[in-house]
Write a protein that holds these residues in place. Structure first.
Motif, PDB file in Angstrom:
ATOM      1  N   ASN A 290       0.767  -1.246   0.000  1.00 45.25           N
ATOM      2  CA  ASN A 290       0.000   0.000   0.000  1.00 45.25           C
ATOM      3  C   ASN A 290       0.803   1.305   0.000  1.00 45.25           C
ATOM      4  O   ASN A 290       0.484   2.239   0.745  1.00 45.25           O
ATOM      5  CB  ASN A 290      -0.972   0.014   1.181  1.00 45.25           C
ATOM      6  CG  ASN A 290      -2.051  -1.035   1.033  1.00 45.25           C
ATOM      7  OD1 ASN A 290      -2.690  -1.135  -0.018  1.00 45.25           O
ATOM      8  ND2 ASN A 290      -2.246  -1.833   2.080  1.00 45.25           N
ATOM      9  N   PRO A 291       1.837   1.421  -0.818  1.00 44.17           N
ATOM     10  CA  PRO A 291       2.445   2.748  -0.954  1.00 44.17           C
ATOM     11  C   PRO A 291       1.501   3.634  -1.776  1.00 44.17           C
ATOM     12  O   PRO A 291       0.660   3.138  -2.517  1.00 44.17           O
ATOM     13  CB  PRO A 291       3.742   2.467  -1.727  1.00 44.17           C
ATOM     14  CG  PRO A 291       3.393   1.272  -2.567  1.00 44.17           C
ATOM     15  CD  PRO A 291       2.455   0.440  -1.731  1.00 44.17           C
ATOM     16  N   LYS A 292       1.660   4.932  -1.663  1.00 42.85           N
ATOM     17  CA  LYS A 292       0.853   5.830  -2.497  1.00 42.85           C
ATOM     18  C   LYS A 292       1.277   5.703  -3.955  1.00 42.85           C
ATOM     19  O   LYS A 292       0.445   5.746  -4.861  1.00 42.85           O
ATOM     20  CB  LYS A 292       1.014   7.279  -2.020  1.00 42.85           C
ATOM     21  CG  LYS A 292       0.099   8.279  -2.741  1.00 42.85           C
ATOM     22  CD  LYS A 292       0.264   9.672  -2.159  1.00 42.85           C
ATOM     23  CE  LYS A 292      -0.642  10.682  -2.875  1.00 42.85           C
ATOM     24  NZ  LYS A 292      -2.075  10.428  -2.616  1.00 42.85           N
ATOM     25  N   VAL A 293       2.581   5.522  -4.181  1.00 37.14           N
ATOM     26  CA  VAL A 293       3.122   5.392  -5.537  1.00 37.14           C
ATOM     27  C   VAL A 293       4.027   4.158  -5.587  1.00 37.14           C
ATOM     28  O   VAL A 293       4.856   3.952  -4.701  1.00 37.14           O
ATOM     29  CB  VAL A 293       3.942   6.637  -5.937  1.00 37.14           C
ATOM     30  CG1 VAL A 293       4.552   6.455  -7.329  1.00 37.14           C
ATOM     31  CG2 VAL A 293       3.083   7.886  -5.894  1.00 37.14           C
ATOM     32  N   LEU A 294       3.835   3.352  -6.643  1.00 35.12           N
ATOM     33  CA  LEU A 294       4.739   2.232  -6.921  1.00 35.12           C
ATOM     34  C   LEU A 294       5.246   2.413  -8.354  1.00 35.12           C
ATOM     35  O   LEU A 294       4.464   2.385  -9.309  1.00 35.12           O
ATOM     36  CB  LEU A 294       4.021   0.891  -6.784  1.00 35.12           C
ATOM     37  CG  LEU A 294       4.801  -0.348  -7.258  1.00 35.12           C
ATOM     38  CD1 LEU A 294       6.105  -0.502  -6.478  1.00 35.12           C
ATOM     39  CD2 LEU A 294       3.943  -1.608  -7.122  1.00 35.12           C
ATOM     40  N   HIS A 295       6.549   2.638  -8.488  1.00 41.51           N
ATOM     41  CA  HIS A 295       7.160   2.841  -9.806  1.00 41.51           C
ATOM     42  C   HIS A 295       8.111   1.681 -10.070  1.00 41.51           C
ATOM     43  O   HIS A 295       9.019   1.414  -9.268  1.00 41.51           O
ATOM     44  CB  HIS A 295       7.916   4.171  -9.852  1.00 41.51           C
ATOM     45  CG  HIS A 295       8.454   4.490 -11.212  1.00 41.51           C
ATOM     46  ND1 HIS A 295       7.836   5.389 -12.064  1.00 41.51           N
ATOM     47  CD2 HIS A 295       9.554   4.028 -11.888  1.00 41.51           C
ATOM     48  CE1 HIS A 295       8.521   5.465 -13.196  1.00 41.51           C
ATOM     49  NE2 HIS A 295       9.566   4.656 -13.103  1.00 41.51           N
ATOM     50  N   VAL A 296       7.911   1.002 -11.212  1.00 42.36           N
ATOM     51  CA  VAL A 296       8.704  -0.185 -11.537  1.00 42.36           C
ATOM     52  C   VAL A 296       9.369   0.019 -12.887  1.00 42.36           C
ATOM     53  O   VAL A 296       8.690   0.202 -13.909  1.00 42.36           O
ATOM     54  CB  VAL A 296       7.823  -1.451 -11.589  1.00 42.36           C
ATOM     55  CG1 VAL A 296       8.687  -2.683 -11.789  1.00 42.36           C
ATOM     56  CG2 VAL A 296       6.989  -1.581 -10.320  1.00 42.36           C
ATOM     57  N   ALA A 297      10.694  -0.015 -12.904  1.00 40.94           N
ATOM     58  CA  ALA A 297      11.458   0.146 -14.139  1.00 40.94           C
ATOM     59  C   ALA A 297      12.314  -1.096 -14.354  1.00 40.94           C
ATOM     60  O   ALA A 297      13.414  -1.223 -13.799  1.00 40.94           O
ATOM     61  CB  ALA A 297      12.334   1.404 -14.065  1.00 40.94           C
ATOM     62  N   THR A 298      11.783  -2.035 -15.128  1.00 44.93           N
ATOM     63  CA  THR A 298      12.503  -3.282 -15.421  1.00 44.93           C
ATOM     64  C   THR A 298      11.888  -3.901 -16.663  1.00 44.93           C
ATOM     65  O   THR A 298      10.949  -3.355 -17.242  1.00 44.93           O
ATOM     66  CB  THR A 298      12.425  -4.259 -14.233  1.00 44.93           C
ATOM     67  OG1 THR A 298      13.209  -5.425 -14.539  1.00 44.93           O
ATOM     68  CG2 THR A 298      10.997  -4.693 -13.960  1.00 44.93           C
ATOM     69  N   HIS A 299      12.409  -5.053 -17.062  1.00 43.40           N
ATOM     70  CA  HIS A 299      11.848  -5.744 -18.220  1.00 43.40           C
ATOM     71  C   HIS A 299      10.473  -6.321 -17.884  1.00 43.40           C
ATOM     72  O   HIS A 299      10.280  -6.923 -16.820  1.00 43.40           O
ATOM     73  CB  HIS A 299      12.754  -6.909 -18.637  1.00 43.40           C
ATOM     74  CG  HIS A 299      13.989  -6.500 -19.360  1.00 43.40           C
ATOM     75  ND1 HIS A 299      13.981  -5.926 -20.608  1.00 43.40           N
ATOM     76  CD2 HIS A 299      15.302  -6.601 -19.000  1.00 43.40           C
ATOM     77  CE1 HIS A 299      15.217  -5.689 -21.002  1.00 43.40           C
ATOM     78  NE2 HIS A 299      16.046  -6.072 -20.036  1.00 43.40           N
ATOM     79  N   GLY A 300       9.539  -6.146 -18.791  1.00 44.83           N
ATOM     80  CA  GLY A 300       8.282  -6.864 -18.721  1.00 44.83           C
ATOM     81  C   GLY A 300       8.252  -7.878 -19.851  1.00 44.83           C
ATOM     82  O   GLY A 300       9.064  -7.826 -20.775  1.00 44.83           O
ATOM     83  N   TYR A 301       7.359  -8.838 -19.771  1.00 46.37           N
ATOM     84  CA  TYR A 301       7.267  -9.826 -20.853  1.00 46.37           C
ATOM     85  C   TYR A 301       5.819 -10.254 -21.052  1.00 46.37           C
ATOM     86  O   TYR A 301       4.975 -10.147 -20.157  1.00 46.37           O
ATOM     87  CB  TYR A 301       8.134 -11.045 -20.559  1.00 46.37           C
ATOM     88  CG  TYR A 301       7.600 -11.933 -19.447  1.00 46.37           C
ATOM     89  CD1 TYR A 301       6.671 -12.937 -19.708  1.00 46.37           C
ATOM     90  CD2 TYR A 301       8.026 -11.761 -18.135  1.00 46.37           C
ATOM     91  CE1 TYR A 301       6.183 -13.743 -18.685  1.00 46.37           C
ATOM     92  CE2 TYR A 301       7.546 -12.549 -17.111  1.00 46.37           C
ATOM     93  CZ  TYR A 301       6.618 -13.545 -17.394  1.00 46.37           C
ATOM     94  OH  TYR A 301       6.118 -14.322 -16.382  1.00 46.37           O
ATOM     95  N   PHE A 302       5.525 -10.714 -22.255  1.00 44.81           N
ATOM     96  CA  PHE A 302       4.260 -11.382 -22.549  1.00 44.81           C
ATOM     97  C   PHE A 302       4.551 -12.534 -23.488  1.00 44.81           C
ATOM     98  O   PHE A 302       5.189 -12.362 -24.524  1.00 44.81           O
ATOM     99  CB  PHE A 302       3.244 -10.437 -23.188  1.00 44.81           C
ATOM    100  CG  PHE A 302       1.971 -11.143 -23.582  1.00 44.81           C
ATOM    101  CD1 PHE A 302       1.083 -11.571 -22.606  1.00 44.81           C
ATOM    102  CD2 PHE A 302       1.679 -11.411 -24.915  1.00 44.81           C
ATOM    103  CE1 PHE A 302      -0.072 -12.252 -22.947  1.00 44.81           C
ATOM    104  CE2 PHE A 302       0.513 -12.085 -25.259  1.00 44.81           C
ATOM    105  CZ  PHE A 302      -0.358 -12.500 -24.276  1.00 44.81           C
TER     106      PHE A 302
END
Length: 944
Positions: A772-784
């Motif tokens: 439950n942070p107010k902001v969650l920022h994720v900078a990494t590889h995503g995949y599908f």
């Protein structure tokens, strides 16, 4: 040794009065005193035991111990007839009580419960098995060799009746008891493993099911040999699991082995061989091997004829299945004869007021409708409706199906008013089914159930698309039904379950488990006819009241429960009331065209204008082209950075008239519209949509009404970037380090408390612990993972079979240590912290108070697009986890452009507090520097 069976407990639990005893019972009561000693008592012992043993011997021994997975209910009528013989003797024994030890009494209750279970009298069986369990425990007899069998039988019974929560508890208990008392190489342990596998298969946990059934088969093979019914059952169940996983060739091989074994074990006691053959026919049908399916059905018909003759319900049932196959094969000239023969059998056996007769004439009526012979179809479908109303009631799924069948008939006859009335009735009941059945279901079960129910809504949308005017009262109903069901699977009840069961409130946990069991039991009972309810002495109304009372108490005790399980009914009028004069809400609905069967994709676009009485519509007929060649052109134009003057006329020009003079559009997208960035569509004058409108993307336009989610009041942010992937082929992303640093600096300047996860600390375990942070920022590889990636084996440590079955395993984020997953086999949905966070795992995170999640990674908005459900991937996962808004990318975005966009967005948002405005201004600012949409249009903001 023969034993005297007593009925004292049965009378108390089941029989309402002594008047219900039959002739044998009366004789036993009248003469009981004369048999109190000597030969009379011995003769009675012999009489009662012999008759019960004879009735019980009609069943194969596997009927009491092994769950058998079926594609179909063929063969259950023969079982019912055997059960009626057992029940007749059992119910007429009277209540002569013998001087027995408690151990014998407990065993008697077990034997009777098994017989009733095998007969299909589940309610009575449950009472006796629970009574047996209680007797063993009360008298400290749990070391008896039969006590684990009682537990196992209860697990089997609950699994059969769909009460999966209780079933798993008892099956696991039986498994542990068998392991402790007899070891892992015992028949009991193998049988319990088999039952656990079938349970996991029924609840969509296929990888776990496979592991259990393979182990069970090995144990049963070692004990009984490869020519035994227990091993054949395990082989059948293994095949059914493979079929459910889409591994058809493997399923065929294993199922044929089961059939070869059972062929030599046929007897009047066991119909298992025929069940296996029926499974094979339906497997072939699902595989599209129609000729083999036809041959197999004909072989099964010959077996049924030899065993029962041509007037038995089992014979008729296979005729019905063959007729359905011929419909798929297009052999329409052979369908009518088969259905009429089946109808004749059911009518002679049961009369006209019977569910099987009703089902058969329904099939024939729908066949006539398919043939456009409406005159022949209408009386049959009307008769079906009348029979089902009388036998089943108006809330039964089969009655609702009949209501839709007649609605379709009137639609195709051109009698739209009659069709509309019936369709509304069927859809309203369908919504009640969702409220009734969904709460205790697992995520996989919900998906399967909605896959069966959704076609009814699609047919209605096809009906509504033909509404005579562009603004019609019917469109208000369409809007209401769509916003009620769109994103239906988004709500993660699995997450709610984990929160409640993981808490410290023991009373709440106990109440919650009781409620789950009540709902699962009700779900099964709703399929019973009124006759079956009376026959088994079941008071469904009483159970409904009890479940409702438990639910009310849970809602009062738990905010988590009340928010997670209560479906909010929102109407288009409420949404319209929230719109300002310059705003329009748009729902895009993907559906398939429906004539006699489903065909190509179409799009129904509904617009809500604050001054209009009803929604207005546009129908886009070329859905297949939008999803095929036009999308391919759009995608190529973006990546090749060429001017695209072709996509706007295809995707937006048809919708443009609905917007009128509105400047701000709320858009809830569906189908291919989830895969394009609308802001990047270029109109004939050279402007992009981002310059024409303020576009707000919503998962569902009912979100305008608001929800109970509240953003965190604490200024906290978690920043994840530049993970240490370790060994492997995953390239590092050095730009993400600078991105996280820059954003952290901006947030810190606004008094945010920052937590940063990078390098080895950016692990999956640490990520899942975020709360439950107010902001969650994720900078990494995503995949599908697309279908072409899902061959045998694993990708990113995920089982390909599991990923094919569950789209939430196809998408994810790569975190620290992900490089080592290439050699790892993933056997469950839980990844054991291997550095790969799947969308399935993300869905169960605690983000209910999170205002914004930013996935600054490649293709994080991509997923398996499901009509009416949005994108099955990270988008669905983080919204289900509770996030109010989400920023994601639709394609691989330039690293430098991404950093700049994110920095500008945060600066604007922190200044104004308006996410939508800040996001648009950041994109427009980037557009000045980079002209091509590839650079500035790849990210989308979904949510409020």
């Amino acid at each position: 040794m023969k034993r005297l069976y007593t009925l004292l407990l049965l009378v108390l639990l089941i029989l309402p009065s002594s008047d219900t005893f039959g002739q044998l019972g009366k004789m036993l009561k009248d003469k009981a005193k004369n048999f109190a000693s000597g030969d009379g008592l011995n003769k009675l012992r012999d009489l009662t035991a012999e008759r019960l043993d004879e009735a019980r011997s009609n069943f194969d021994s596997t009927s009491f111990s092994y769950a058998i997975s079926l594609n179909d209910n063929s063969g259950l009528y023969d079982l019912r007839e055997k059960g009626e013989g057992f029940l007749k003797i059992y119910s007429n024994l009277g209540k002569v009580e013998d001087e027995k030890e408690e151990r014998e009494k407990a065993r008697d209750l077990l034997d009777r419960g098994e017989g009733l279970y095998a007969s299909g009298y589940y309610q009575m069986a449950e009472r006796l098995l629970l009574a047996s369990k209680e007797k063993y425990e009360t008298h400290e007899l749990t070391d008896d060799i039969n006590y684990p069998k009682v537990i196992s039988n209860l697990g089997l019974l609950y699994s059969t009746t769909g009460r999966y929560t209780a079933a798993e508890e008892f099956i696991l208990q039986a498994l542990n008891q068998e392991k402790e008392s007899r070891g892992e190489e015992s028949t009991g342990y193998g049988a319990s493993l088999n039952n656990l596998a079938v349970l996991h298969k029924e609840t969509g946990r296929y990888t776990e099911a496979e592991a259990s059934i393979v182990q069970a088969a090995a144990i049963l093979l070692d004990i009984h040999g490869n020519n035994s019914m227990p091993f054949a059952i395990a082989q059948n169940n293994e095949a059914m699991i493979y079929q459910a996983m889409g591994r058809y060739d493997q399923a065929e091989v294993v199922l044929k082995k089961a059939i070869d074994i059972s062929a030599g074990l046929q007897s009047s006691k066991s119909g298992n061989h025929q069940k296996f053959i029926s499974n094979l026919a339906l497997l072939y049908q699902e595989m599209g091997k129609y000729d083999l399916a036809e041959t197999t059905y004909k072989d099964l018909i010959a077996l049924k004829e030899r065993r029962f003759g041509k007037r038995h319900p089992d014979y008729a049932h296979v005729l019905n299945n063959l007729a359905a196959l011929y419909m798929e094969m297009g052999k329409y000239d052979q369908v009518e004869t088969l259905l009429k023969e089946a109808i004749g059998i059911y009518e002679r056996k049961f009369g006209k007021e019977h569910p099987l007769y009703a089902a058969a004439i329904s099939d024939l009526g729908n066949f006539y409708r398919f043939q456009a012979d409406f005159g022949a179809a209408e009386p049959l479908l009307s008769e079906t409706l009348d029979i089902r109303k009388k036998l089943l009631g108006t809330e039964h799924p089969q009655y609702v199906q009949s209501t839709e069948d007649i609605a379709i008939l009137y639609w195709k006859k051109g009698e739209r008013e009659k069709a509309e009335s019936l369709y509304k009735e069927s859809l309203q009941q369908s919504l009640s089914f969702i409220n009734r059945y969904f709460p205790p279901m697992s995520e996989a079960e919900k998906t399967r159930y909605w896959d069966k129910l959704r076609p009814r809504f699609e047919r209605f949308y096809a009906f509504a698309a033909e509404a005579p005017s562009e603004t019609h009262p019917l469109l208000g109903d369409v809007y209401d039904y769509h916003i009620a069901t769109k994103g239906l699977l988004l709500n993660s009840t699995n997450k709610i379950k984990k929160k409640i069961l993981g808490g410290d409130d023991k009373e709440l946990i106990s109440k919650y488990l009781m409620w789950l069991d009540q709902k699962e039991k009700l779900a099964k009972l709703y399929s019973y006819s009124r006759e079956e309810l009376v026959e088994q002495k079941i008071n469904r109304d009483s159970l409904e009241k009890a479940a409702n009372a438990t639910e009310k108490e849970l809602s009062q005790r738990s905010e988590i429960f009340s928010e997670g399980y209560q479906l909010n009914n929102v109407t288009y009028k409420e949404v319209k009331a929230r719109l300002k004069q310059s705003e329009v809400a748009i729902e895009v609905i993907r559906f398939r065209n429906y004539d006699k069967t489903f065909s190509g994709a179409r799009y129904l676009v509904l617009a809500l204008n604050p001054t209009a009485d009803f929604p207005s519509k546009v129908v886009i007929d070329n859905g297949d082209h939008l999803e095929g060649r036009y999308f391919k052109y759009y995608n190529n134009a973006i990546h090749q950075k060429i001017t695209d003057e072709y996509s706007y006329p295809q995707y937006w020009a048809p919708i443009r008239p609905l917007t009128k003079e509105a400047r701000h559009l709320y858009l809830s997208l569906d189908g291919v519209y989830n895969q394009i960035s609308l802001n990047t569509l270029r109109n004939p004058s050279g402007n992009y949509l981002i310059q024409e409108y303020d576009l707000t993307l919503l998962a569902n336009s009912r979100d305008l009404i608001g929800n109970n989610k509240s953003a965190s009041q604490t200024k906290s942010a978690v920043l994840v970037g530049f993970p240490e992937y370790g060994n492997g082929d995953i390239p590092p992303l050095p730009g993400t380090k600078a991105e996280v640093t820059n954003i952290g600096r901006l947030l810190t300047s606004k008094a945010y408390k920052i937590s940063t996860l990078s390098g080895a600390n950016a692990s999956e375990q640490s990520f899942k612990a975020i709360a439950n942070p107010k902001v969650l920022h994720v900078a990494t590889h995503g995949y599908f993972l697309e279908d072409k990636h899902l061959q045998q084996g694993k990708v990113f440590g995920i089982s390909s079979e599991s990923a094919r079955d569950n789209p939430l395993l196809r998408a994810g984020l790569l975190l620290a240590g992900a490089g080592s997953t290439t050699g790892e086999r993933q056997n469950t949905f839980e990844s054991s912290n291997n550095g790969v966070l799947t969308a399935y795992e993300a869905m169960n995170m605690s983000l209910d108070n999170t205002d914004l999640v930013v996935l600054s990674a490649c293709e994080t908005a991509v997923g398996d697009v499901k009509a009416g459900e949005g994108v099955y991937g990270l988008q669905r996962a983080f919204l289900a986890a509770g996030a109010k808004a989400l920023i994601m990318s639709l394609w691989k975005v330039d690293d430098e452009a991404t950093q700049e966009l994110m920095t500008k967005f945060y600066a604007g948002w922190l200044k104004t507090g308006n996410k939508q405005q800040a996001f648009k201004e950041a994109q427009l600012a980037l557009k000045i520097k980079y002209k091509e949409p590839y650079y500035w249009g790849g990210f989308v903001l979904v949510g409020s």
